[in-house]
Design a protein around this motif. Sequence first.
Motif, PDB file in Angstrom:
ATOM      1  N   PRO A 192       0.817  -1.219   0.000  1.00  0.00           N
ATOM      2  CA  PRO A 192       0.000   0.000   0.000  1.00  0.00           C
ATOM      3  C   PRO A 192       0.848   1.264   0.000  1.00  0.00           C
ATOM      4  O   PRO A 192       1.919   1.311   0.608  1.00  0.00           O
ATOM      5  N   ARG A 327      -5.304  11.814  -0.454  1.00  0.00           N
ATOM      6  CA  ARG A 327      -5.604  10.631   0.351  1.00  0.00           C
ATOM      7  C   ARG A 327      -4.329  10.163   1.037  1.00  0.00           C
ATOM      8  O   ARG A 327      -3.243  10.208   0.446  1.00  0.00           O
ATOM      9  N   ASN A 329      -2.615   7.103   3.947  1.00  0.00           N
ATOM     10  CA  ASN A 329      -2.721   5.872   4.728  1.00  0.00           C
ATOM     11  C   ASN A 329      -1.901   6.095   5.988  1.00  0.00           C
ATOM     12  O   ASN A 329      -0.668   6.020   5.968  1.00  0.00           O
TER      13      ASN A 329
END
Length: 341
Positions: A192, A327, A329
Amino acid sequence: MIDVIDHDNFGYGTQAGDAMRGAFDWEMYYKRIPIPLEMKRADPTEPFESPVMAGGLFAVDRKWFWELGGYDTGLEIWGGEQYEISFKVWMCGGRMEDIPCSRVGHIYRKYVPYKVPGGISLAKNLKRVAEVWMDEYAEYVYQRRPEYRHLSAGDMTAQKELRNRLSCKSFKWFMQEVAWDLPRHYPPVEPPAAAWGEIRNVGSGMCMEIKHLVSGSPIRLENCVKSRGETSWSHGQVLTFGWREDIRVGDPMHTRKVCFDAVSHSSPVTLYDCHGMKGNQLWRYRQDKSLYHPVSNSCIDSSPMERRVFMNTCDPASPSQQWLFERTNATVLEHFNRDSN
């Protein structure tokens, strides 16, 4: 070993890194990866195993070459043959070694002097190799090259019969026993990303944008695509801070091979071919929203009037040095920052 003969002046030299293992990424670009510590020998002139050869520069027993079927005659013009012969050798009972004391010089041309009919021979060749030899791993190629899924690769019956007749091993065996170190550099399942989408400056509200996808091009500050009311993302404003801790053009599944690069404090931020070796392409996205460059010990700054993006002394209070990814993470970012400390 393949050395480089300069196209312009016939100067002779080694490739960067010299002795390295042949490999590939999952878009099927040929790559070279370092010899892992587990394979290092005290004598650097000793032969070492390589998963993939670079193409037509090799020596092989002639009788066995033809027992292997030679090159697949269904491959057209150029490209993919290095994978086809390499997978076939390893999976069908052979082995490949690079010999550091055996050198072949190769002129890397700056242009292709011939035309490829239809322009899709390389894609067809790669699809053919994937279908015949890569088993379930072909899906990792199609995830990155979806246009290959419905491409005709011709009649592969003879090649599949050859593989059965020679009792060749699976591609999973190849990945586990031969190319076991490849996923360290090019994982089949992309880890990711830490952050992706547009990168918007807090002070000006403008976004980083890539105008030209070539090495040396400067990163520019432009009005954000989404603020302009456009429905689709401009590829030039879609950026990914990925698992290699570099910043690439494109979304996490479709990044280009060019990265943010900075030479020193006060230098412009430019694109450069991604090398995956950190260095000038290593970045940190910190809690103060700065993009920190450890090599130069500086941060990305911006000038909306000049539309420039450049390195500067880090100033946590300066809005021109604060950036918002569309965005993020949080888990991956925390992992990056923890490792850096």
